[in-house]
Design a protein around this motif. Structure first.
Motif, PDB file in Angstrom:
ATOM      1  N   GLU A 160      39.618  34.620  51.383  1.00  0.00           N
ATOM      2  CA  GLU A 160      38.173  34.857  51.504  1.00  0.00           C
ATOM      3  C   GLU A 160      37.855  35.686  52.746  1.00  0.00           C
ATOM      4  OE1 GLU A 160      36.141  30.983  49.369  1.00  0.00           O
ATOM      5  OE2 GLU A 160      37.156  30.752  51.281  1.00  0.00           O
ATOM      6  N   VAL A 161      38.622  35.437  53.818  1.00  0.00           N
ATOM      7  CA  VAL A 161      38.392  36.196  55.049  1.00  0.00           C
ATOM      8  C   VAL A 161      38.706  37.674  54.834  1.00  0.00           C
ATOM      9  CG1 VAL A 161      39.009  36.420  57.470  1.00  0.00           C
ATOM     10  CG2 VAL A 161      38.921  34.169  56.423  1.00  0.00           C
ATOM     11  N   VAL A 162      39.823  37.925  54.130  1.00  0.00           N
ATOM     12  CA  VAL A 162      40.183  39.304  53.833  1.00  0.00           C
ATOM     13  C   VAL A 162      39.084  39.971  53.013  1.00  0.00           C
ATOM     14  CG1 VAL A 162      41.747  40.717  52.469  1.00  0.00           C
ATOM     15  CG2 VAL A 162      42.665  39.017  54.020  1.00  0.00           C
ATOM     16  N   MET A 163      38.531  39.203  52.082  1.00  0.00           N
ATOM     17  CA  MET A 163      37.468  39.779  51.254  1.00  0.00           C
ATOM     18  C   MET A 163      36.232  40.107  52.084  1.00  0.00           C
ATOM     19  SD  MET A 163      38.961  40.192  48.581  1.00  0.00           S
ATOM     20  CE  MET A 163      37.677  40.932  47.605  1.00  0.00           C
ATOM     21  N   MET A 164      36.004  39.337  53.168  1.00  0.00           N
ATOM     22  CA  MET A 164      34.884  39.668  54.066  1.00  0.00           C
ATOM     23  C   MET A 164      35.100  41.054  54.651  1.00  0.00           C
ATOM     24  SD  MET A 164      34.428  36.342  56.413  1.00  0.00           S
ATOM     25  CE  MET A 164      34.403  34.707  55.752  1.00  0.00           C
ATOM     26  N   SER A 165      36.336  41.310  55.119  1.00  0.00           N
ATOM     27  CA  SER A 165      36.626  42.624  55.699  1.00  0.00           C
ATOM     28  C   SER A 165      36.432  43.715  54.654  1.00  0.00           C
ATOM     29  CB  SER A 165      38.071  42.667  56.218  1.00  0.00           C
ATOM     30  OG  SER A 165      38.219  41.807  57.311  1.00  0.00           O
ATOM     31  N   LEU A 166      36.924  43.468  53.452  1.00  0.00           N
ATOM     32  CA  LEU A 166      36.783  44.478  52.396  1.00  0.00           C
ATOM     33  C   LEU A 166      35.311  44.694  52.061  1.00  0.00           C
ATOM     34  CD1 LEU A 166      39.688  43.884  49.850  1.00  0.00           C
ATOM     35  CD2 LEU A 166      39.600  45.313  51.873  1.00  0.00           C
ATOM     36  N   GLY A 167      34.531  43.601  52.097  1.00  0.00           N
ATOM     37  CA  GLY A 167      33.100  43.722  51.826  1.00  0.00           C
ATOM     38  C   GLY A 167      32.423  44.638  52.826  1.00  0.00           C
ATOM     39  N   GLU A 196      47.643  31.326  57.221  1.00  0.00           N
ATOM     40  CA  GLU A 196      48.683  32.301  56.884  1.00  0.00           C
ATOM     41  C   GLU A 196      48.280  33.234  55.740  1.00  0.00           C
ATOM     42  OE1 GLU A 196      52.788  33.055  58.170  1.00  0.00           O
ATOM     43  OE2 GLU A 196      51.263  31.638  58.862  1.00  0.00           O
ATOM     44  N   LEU A 197      48.611  34.501  55.925  1.00  0.00           N
ATOM     45  CA  LEU A 197      48.495  35.476  54.835  1.00  0.00           C
ATOM     46  C   LEU A 197      49.742  36.347  54.915  1.00  0.00           C
ATOM     47  CD1 LEU A 197      46.355  36.613  52.682  1.00  0.00           C
ATOM     48  CD2 LEU A 197      46.007  38.418  54.345  1.00  0.00           C
ATOM     49  N   SER A 198      50.411  36.512  53.780  1.00  0.00           N
ATOM     50  CA  SER A 198      51.713  37.185  53.838  1.00  0.00           C
ATOM     51  C   SER A 198      51.558  38.680  54.075  1.00  0.00           C
ATOM     52  CB  SER A 198      52.500  36.945  52.552  1.00  0.00           C
ATOM     53  OG  SER A 198      51.955  37.732  51.521  1.00  0.00           O
ATOM     54  N   LEU A 199      52.603  39.267  54.644  1.00  0.00           N
ATOM     55  CA  LEU A 199      52.593  40.697  54.934  1.00  0.00           C
ATOM     56  C   LEU A 199      52.568  41.504  53.635  1.00  0.00           C
ATOM     57  CD1 LEU A 199      52.795  42.852  57.199  1.00  0.00           C
ATOM     58  CD2 LEU A 199      55.255  42.808  56.905  1.00  0.00           C
ATOM     59  N   THR A 200      53.267  41.007  52.625  1.00  0.00           N
ATOM     60  CA  THR A 200      53.261  41.705  51.336  1.00  0.00           C
ATOM     61  C   THR A 200      51.842  41.797  50.795  1.00  0.00           C
ATOM     62  OG1 THR A 200      54.884  39.967  50.965  1.00  0.00           O
ATOM     63  CG2 THR A 200      55.017  41.897  49.540  1.00  0.00           C
ATOM     64  N   ALA A 201      51.123  40.667  50.877  1.00  0.00           N
ATOM     65  CA  ALA A 201      49.743  40.663  50.388  1.00  0.00           C
ATOM     66  C   ALA A 201      48.932  41.719  51.137  1.00  0.00           C
ATOM     67  CB  ALA A 201      49.114  39.286  50.572  1.00  0.00           C
ATOM     68  N   LEU A 202      49.144  41.799  52.449  1.00  0.00           N
ATOM     69  CA  LEU A 202      48.401  42.766  53.259  1.00  0.00           C
ATOM     70  C   LEU A 202      48.681  44.193  52.794  1.00  0.00           C
ATOM     71  CD1 LEU A 202      46.768  43.151  56.052  1.00  0.00           C
ATOM     72  CD2 LEU A 202      48.984  43.887  56.875  1.00  0.00           C
ATOM     73  N   LEU A 203      49.970  44.496  52.586  1.00  0.00           N
ATOM     74  CA  LEU A 203      50.323  45.853  52.166  1.00  0.00           C
ATOM     75  C   LEU A 203      49.732  46.175  50.799  1.00  0.00           C
ATOM     76  CD1 LEU A 203      54.023  46.005  53.407  1.00  0.00           C
ATOM     77  CD2 LEU A 203      52.016  47.068  54.421  1.00  0.00           C
ATOM     78  N   GLN A 204      49.740  45.181  49.909  1.00  0.00           N
ATOM     79  CA  GLN A 204      49.138  45.390  48.591  1.00  0.00           C
ATOM     80  C   GLN A 204      47.644  45.678  48.716  1.00  0.00           C
ATOM     81  OE1 GLN A 204      50.428  41.723  46.878  1.00  0.00           O
ATOM     82  NE2 GLN A 204      51.975  42.691  45.589  1.00  0.00           N
ATOM     83  N   ILE A 205      46.976  44.913  49.595  1.00  0.00           N
ATOM     84  CA  ILE A 205      45.538  45.131  49.797  1.00  0.00           C
ATOM     85  C   ILE A 205      45.293  46.548  50.298  1.00  0.00           C
ATOM     86  CG2 ILE A 205      43.533  44.459  51.159  1.00  0.00           C
ATOM     87  CD1 ILE A 205      44.894  41.639  51.330  1.00  0.00           C
ATOM     88  N   VAL A 206      46.081  46.960  51.305  1.00  0.00           N
ATOM     89  CA  VAL A 206      45.883  48.290  51.884  1.00  0.00           C
ATOM     90  C   VAL A 206      46.085  49.358  50.816  1.00  0.00           C
ATOM     91  CG1 VAL A 206      46.815  49.972  53.523  1.00  0.00           C
ATOM     92  CG2 VAL A 206      46.463  47.617  54.230  1.00  0.00           C
ATOM     93  N   GLU A 243      41.312  38.507  43.023  1.00  0.00           N
ATOM     94  CA  GLU A 243      42.036  37.795  41.972  1.00  0.00           C
ATOM     95  C   GLU A 243      43.536  37.798  42.287  1.00  0.00           C
ATOM     96  OE1 GLU A 243      40.855  39.332  38.157  1.00  0.00           O
ATOM     97  OE2 GLU A 243      42.557  38.294  37.216  1.00  0.00           O
ATOM     98  N   MET A 244      44.001  38.967  42.759  1.00  0.00           N
ATOM     99  CA  MET A 244      45.422  39.087  43.086  1.00  0.00           C
ATOM    100  C   MET A 244      45.802  38.101  44.188  1.00  0.00           C
ATOM    101  SD  MET A 244      47.309  42.401  44.736  1.00  0.00           S
ATOM    102  CE  MET A 244      46.665  42.167  46.398  1.00  0.00           C
ATOM    103  N   LEU A 245      44.915  37.960  45.197  1.00  0.00           N
ATOM    104  CA  LEU A 245      45.215  37.060  46.309  1.00  0.00           C
ATOM    105  C   LEU A 245      45.187  35.609  45.856  1.00  0.00           C
ATOM    106  CD1 LEU A 245      43.188  38.729  49.190  1.00  0.00           C
ATOM    107  CD2 LEU A 245      45.642  38.783  48.823  1.00  0.00           C
ATOM    108  N   MET A 246      44.274  35.293  44.930  1.00  0.00           N
ATOM    109  CA  MET A 246      44.153  33.908  44.476  1.00  0.00           C
ATOM    110  C   MET A 246      45.322  33.507  43.594  1.00  0.00           C
ATOM    111  SD  MET A 246      41.660  33.057  46.135  1.00  0.00           S
ATOM    112  CE  MET A 246      41.030  31.443  45.669  1.00  0.00           C
ATOM    113  N   THR A 247      45.727  34.417  42.694  1.00  0.00           N
ATOM    114  CA  THR A 247      46.781  34.055  41.740  1.00  0.00           C
ATOM    115  C   THR A 247      48.167  34.418  42.243  1.00  0.00           C
ATOM    116  OG1 THR A 247      46.524  36.190  40.641  1.00  0.00           O
ATOM    117  CG2 THR A 247      45.238  34.355  39.760  1.00  0.00           C
TER     118      THR A 247
END
Lengths: 67, 258
Positions: free
Chosen positions: B66-73, B146-156, B218-222
């Motif tokens: 949710e925090v990441v989504m705040m940044s994206l928002g 915790e948020l994984s580095l892979t997730a971060l790279l996918q988001i970017v 959705e990707m982060l949740m699932t």
């Protein structure tokens, strides 16, 4: 406990202040070197210094004149 | 060969006009604004006062996603605005001041000229997005969890596609009009229209570029890449390529007509 909290607080807030400081410094250097700006030059000085966070950004977007 | 020369010229110019410094810094500020302010919300409410004694303020506990989504928002509003304002004069300004004529007097192909500009902007924006999300990631891990580095790279990567579309739109309008302000205005209007259309026809436009960020959530949740995200990514890339191709065509026609 109070001291511990203060320490955390600064670790969180400091980067924001540092970034803002860098923005102001870079904008001021660019401003000082610029021959002319869009609009009066002295006006941009006050915008960069006194408008929080947005001042330097406004200068970079609108203040720099093309060449 | 010619392309890399033009590309290097663009990169050098973006360094001279300080875009390489201020764009990443501003994107970092935008990215960390919400994670920090939400974390300190209880203290802020307390210090502002007006709350009766003994009131227990129950605030939702945010998950890292949710925090990441705040940044994206924030990126979707302020970030897009910054990118549009930064890119509004990239061709339009040069044509107004006559620099583009100086360049195009030489045997420079229109295709190379446009794509070099596009690529240089893309590098700045993707680089800034990466740095900004890295800062947001740091705060997420520090304050929320915790948020994984892979997730971060996918988001970017996936959110970068949205910024790529914004740049392509801006380049497209840049070739149509000579006034930077008009370019910025039309780019923003188009993005707003796209989001309205996506909302109205939500059931058929599942792959709309505007849905990228909700698919990322959705990707982060699932913890897996949903097929809709891939679909949106492909559509976004396709629209960007079409826009760049259209830019080259309109620019060619405009320059030859003058």
């Amino acid at each position: 406990m109070q001291e511990f909290f203060d320490a955390i607080n600064w670790a969180v807030i400091a980067p924001v202040l540092v970034i803002q400081g860098i923005l102001i410094i870079i904008a001021m250097i660019d401003w000082a070197k610029a021959d002319n700006t869009n609009g009066p030059k002295w006006m941009w000085f006050f915008i960069i210094i006194f408008v929080n966070i947005f001042g330097p950004i406004l200068y970079f977007i609108f203040g720099r004149s093309q060449r | 060969m010619q392309w890399s020369t033009l590309f290097k010229k663009e990169m050098l110019e973006n360094w001279h006009n300080k875009k390489w410094i201020w764009v990443p810094l501003v994107i970092i500020l935008i990215a960390i604004l919400d994670p920090i302010s939400n974390y300190y919300l209880p203290q802020i409410i307390e210090s502002v006062g007006g709350v009766p004694d003994g009131t227990v303020i129950e605030l939702p506990e945010f998950t890292p996603a949710e925090v990441v989504m705040m940044s994206l928002g924030q990126f979707s509003s302020l970030g897009v605005l910054i990118i549009v304002l930064m890119s509004m004069g990239t061709i339009a300004g040069e044509r107004k001041s006559g620099v583009s004529e100086l360049i195009l007097v030489k045997p420079v192909s229109f295709k190379n000229y446009i794509t070099a500009k596009w690529a240089a902007l893309l590098v700045i924006v993707w680089g800034s997005l990466f740095i900004g999300m890295l800062a947001s990631w740091y705060y997420t891990n520090l304050l929320y969890g915790e948020l994984s580095l892979t997730a971060l790279l996918q988001i970017v990567f996936f959110y970068g596609l949205w910024f790529m579309l914004v740049i392509s739109l801006s380049i497209f309008y840049n070739t149509l009009f000579k006034t930077p302000g008009l370019v910025a205005f039309l780019t923003i209007i188009t993005i707003m229209l796209m989001s309205v259309i996506t909302q109205v026809f939500a059931h058929v436009l599942e792959w709309s570029p505007n849905n990228l960020s909700s698919h990322i959530f959705e990707m982060l949740m699932t913890d897996s890449i949903p097929s809709d995200l891939i679909g949106s990514a492909i559509v976004t890339i396709a629209i960007s390529i079409i826009l760049v191709a259209a830019s080259i065509l309109t620019f060619k026609n405009k320059e030859l007509a003058e």
